[in-house]
Design a protein around this motif. Sequence first.
Motif, PDB file in Angstrom:
ATOM      1  N   ALA A 120       4.020  -9.964 -10.757  1.00  0.00           N
ATOM      2  CA  ALA A 120       3.457  -8.916  -9.798  1.00  0.00           C
ATOM      3  C   ALA A 120       3.483  -7.590 -10.695  1.00  0.00           C
ATOM      4  O   ALA A 120       4.399  -7.315 -11.260  1.00  0.00           O
ATOM      5  CB  ALA A 120       4.130  -8.729  -8.886  1.00  0.00           C
ATOM      6  N   CYS A 121       2.206  -7.177 -10.909  1.00  0.00           N
ATOM      7  CA  CYS A 121       2.103  -5.787 -11.559  1.00  0.00           C
ATOM      8  C   CYS A 121       1.859  -4.663 -10.464  1.00  0.00           C
ATOM      9  O   CYS A 121       0.958  -4.792  -9.618  1.00  0.00           O
ATOM     10  CB  CYS A 121       0.982  -5.897 -12.438  1.00  0.00           C
ATOM     11  N   THR A 122       2.755  -3.680 -10.593  1.00  0.00           N
ATOM     12  CA  THR A 122       2.939  -2.495  -9.646  1.00  0.00           C
ATOM     13  C   THR A 122       2.433  -1.336 -10.374  1.00  0.00           C
ATOM     14  O   THR A 122       2.922  -1.023 -11.280  1.00  0.00           O
ATOM     15  CB  THR A 122       4.105  -2.686  -8.904  1.00  0.00           C
ATOM     16  N   LEU A 123       1.569  -0.590  -9.516  1.00  0.00           N
ATOM     17  CA  LEU A 123       0.998   0.694 -10.283  1.00  0.00           C
ATOM     18  C   LEU A 123       1.450   1.537  -9.153  1.00  0.00           C
ATOM     19  O   LEU A 123       1.214   1.448  -7.846  1.00  0.00           O
ATOM     20  CB  LEU A 123      -0.346   1.061 -10.147  1.00  0.00           C
ATOM     21  N   ASN A 124       2.411   2.614  -9.580  1.00  0.00           N
ATOM     22  CA  ASN A 124       3.089   3.650  -8.644  1.00  0.00           C
ATOM     23  C   ASN A 124       2.814   4.983  -9.277  1.00  0.00           C
ATOM     24  O   ASN A 124       3.730   5.433 -10.026  1.00  0.00           O
ATOM     25  CB  ASN A 124       4.688   3.437  -8.297  1.00  0.00           C
ATOM     26  N   VAL A 125       1.923   5.672  -8.692  1.00  0.00           N
ATOM     27  CA  VAL A 125       1.410   6.996  -9.231  1.00  0.00           C
ATOM     28  C   VAL A 125       1.332   7.855  -7.843  1.00  0.00           C
ATOM     29  O   VAL A 125       1.047   7.390  -6.777  1.00  0.00           O
ATOM     30  CB  VAL A 125       0.327   6.999  -9.974  1.00  0.00           C
ATOM     31  N   THR A 126       1.401   9.007  -8.180  1.00  0.00           N
ATOM     32  CA  THR A 126       1.187  10.094  -7.121  1.00  0.00           C
ATOM     33  C   THR A 126      -0.114  10.907  -7.485  1.00  0.00           C
ATOM     34  O   THR A 126       0.046  11.610  -8.599  1.00  0.00           O
ATOM     35  CB  THR A 126       2.425  10.757  -6.597  1.00  0.00           C
ATOM     36  N   LEU A 127      -1.197  10.883  -6.532  1.00  0.00           N
ATOM     37  CA  LEU A 127      -2.087  12.038  -6.834  1.00  0.00           C
ATOM     38  C   LEU A 127      -1.977  13.234  -6.207  1.00  0.00           C
ATOM     39  O   LEU A 127      -1.802  13.368  -4.789  1.00  0.00           O
ATOM     40  CB  LEU A 127      -3.742  11.267  -6.665  1.00  0.00           C
ATOM     41  N   MET A 128      -2.269  14.331  -6.936  1.00  0.00           N
ATOM     42  CA  MET A 128      -2.252  15.832  -6.201  1.00  0.00           C
ATOM     43  C   MET A 128      -3.743  16.181  -6.317  1.00  0.00           C
ATOM     44  O   MET A 128      -4.138  16.250  -7.308  1.00  0.00           O
ATOM     45  CB  MET A 128      -1.365  16.761  -7.155  1.00  0.00           C
TER      46      MET A 128
END
Length: 816
Positions: free
Chosen positions: A443-451
């Motif tokens: 499982a490849c997980t991308l976890n970012v927050t866009l402002m």
Amino acid sequence: TGPMSSECLGNLLRITLSIEHFEDKYLSLSVVDQSGTAWELSEAMAAQCGYAVTHSTWRSIEIRASALSCHSHFEKDVFTVTIQIETSHTPDMKNATIHLKSASCHYGLWSPRELLCESNLVWVSVQREVPQTIKDLMQDELEDWTLVFPEAKAGEASIWQVVFHQPEDKRALLVSNAWSAGYGLNSTASRVLLWVPYTAAQVQLLQDQGITFSVLRSSTFYKYQWMILMVDTAVACPVDGVDFKNRTITWTVPKYIPPLSAEVTSFKDVLVEAGVDLHKLSAEEMASRKYVLLNELNAITMKIPIGAEGGYYKTSVSNGQLGAKYSINLFLEHQWADNKWGLTKHTIIKEIETPFEQAEVAISSNLNLSAKLMNVTVGTFLPDVELMNLTIEGFAVAVPEAVQHGYLIHRTRYANGSKAYVIQVSLDAPSVKKEYMREDMRACTLNVTLMFISHPSSETFAIPVIALSAVKDAVLPSARGFCDERNLHLIITHGNVDQHWLPFISDWHLTPEAAQKYNYILRDNGTHLAISVPFLSSHVSYEGFHTTAIKASFHLTLKDGITLAQRRDFSVSCIFSPSELIQCLPNGTVIITAIKLVGGEDMDTALLVLRDRQCKPSVVTEKTAVFKFNVNTCGTSRKFNSTTMTYENEVLYFRPGNDTPIYQLKFLCSYAVKQTADIRYESEKNPPPSIKPGFGCLALSLKLFKEKSYSEPYQESEYPVVKYLREALYFEVELLQPKDARLDLNLHDCWATNSQSQDSLPQWHILIHGCENSQDSYRTVFHKVNYSLRVKFPQHLKRFEVRMFTFVQGTSLFQE
């Protein structure tokens, strides 16, 4: 078109600036008068001089100037306004580029009284063609503004004054003072104009038919000899009257607005028109947009469906949540005739925003396995939204810098002006977390927050993006094992899924510190994890015990570092010689290590005994018991032949109350007999044994341990060690070299000083001639040293316990 455009709309001139032409730049707006002087168009100046600056949509800035506004030029019913736009890349406006826009509009058909309710001000223009005498004015006893005459008589000749009527008093201001108070005035040969900001001090809030109005009652006049020219410059504009129900905007404006209809006895509608953005709409156009305009007896009502043509949605943020508001710029023009003024033209510009509605942001993702890329689409957003930065693993990264972290960001525009952002990131980027799922799946997980930021309000909001994709590329760790004469070795080759897996022995986490405690070797070079454990270890299992061989096994489990779920099991098994369990020393001492076999987990190794059940183990672990005894004790039997002498004993385990052993380990020691000789023994009085002094090099160590178990010493990095008074200190003195079993270590004197120098004063003796100091309040305590895996020669170690103390001098602490 282009960056600027203009349009004439009755008594208003509109200049529109396209934001696209001024993107990423700072703007400064000014009005240029006939002499070429530029007057900055600040909020205060705009409200005082007949200007309004608004954002009409996401794409444009709108400047509205009313006829006869300050610094405009009016000649032959044509008014001209020149706007200066300065643009710069820095807020201090250095190296600014200047743009000029001049526009003219014709406006010659004035009504006797015209009122305009702008977004920031109220504007009134009245004609003054026929002045009245004081006698004429006094005959109209019902007009309360005739009470201004005392102020008029006190005023200077030919100087305009404005008198403000308030419930409690009246206030007269000269023109110069009125300007200082924030009001704007202008006049022509036939008209008087007054601009009133909504924030002016004399503005009152009054209610009529449940609707609130901003009201200013004023009279503007001057005197000349025996005549007084006076005009009623009262203004009133609705503040509210807007309702939102059933996805419909309802705007209600009463027809008879106090004080505009004060003392009016006859009233007749002449014209009611409405529109959007100052463009009047026909009945057909309104019907096509599903607008409704109702001209009722006492009020005019407009109904606009939310989302209808003519308005637009703009981004809004509430408590950090993204949403939208529908905005529409309505206007209403009402003309009526009455017995006092004749014709009055009342224009109301109403910028309406609907309440905040939260919006959901769509997030979708897909994989490009051939390029090893994850594509994430975030949006759609309204055109007034812009991506500011990304938060990647706790750090904010500007959009242009994101490529350095493996991110490519594209903006997609749609035909209706909305947009979406596409984030393209490599599966090998450090911020893409990989987790083993099953078999060969990861499982490849991308976890970012866009402002994001919205314009022009500069409101910000964050969108967390968590994209999960399953990839069939898992490589599991593999292992190989081998043994040497004394150790079992396990070498694990890392895969691409075990970055956060941890080695466990059963439920015991094998850390480097824990491995060191048990004399294990644990190494990890990033590609391989190597573990080495001695044959005689607490975590080794034994089975298949024969006279010539014993099978030893070591089991290791890799567990998920977060969930502790069991991921992989590895083991290594080897055959060892039983001779590893017995030491037959030349002096007749025998050291036996008895081991617990697989299947005998309930056996208590502390209850193991020799043939003489009084002989118990000197060192006990969970799986082993060590016996140390002489061949002439513990029920040991012996046999002779011509070349050897063999001693035999056995380790036994009895269940309580049962004399039949369930565990039996036989062992023997054989000594070679080289020759025999006849000897004669005579009993004589032998002298007592004596010790002869000798000389040589001894290697000693002194260690301070953390606990009474003497399992973990303080490391060099932990010094100085802080202890409280009377807290126990555990010392160990060890003979390091030579490793001679015939040597015994004895401590003679031991003392403490107040400094690192052993000869400094004062001193306090802890041991005197090998004994505790009798003058100590807390005597030194000696601890027995037993054989263990770390301690091969117990006689080479001395352990003792001292209570923490400090040096005192009199009743004070002693400091050197």
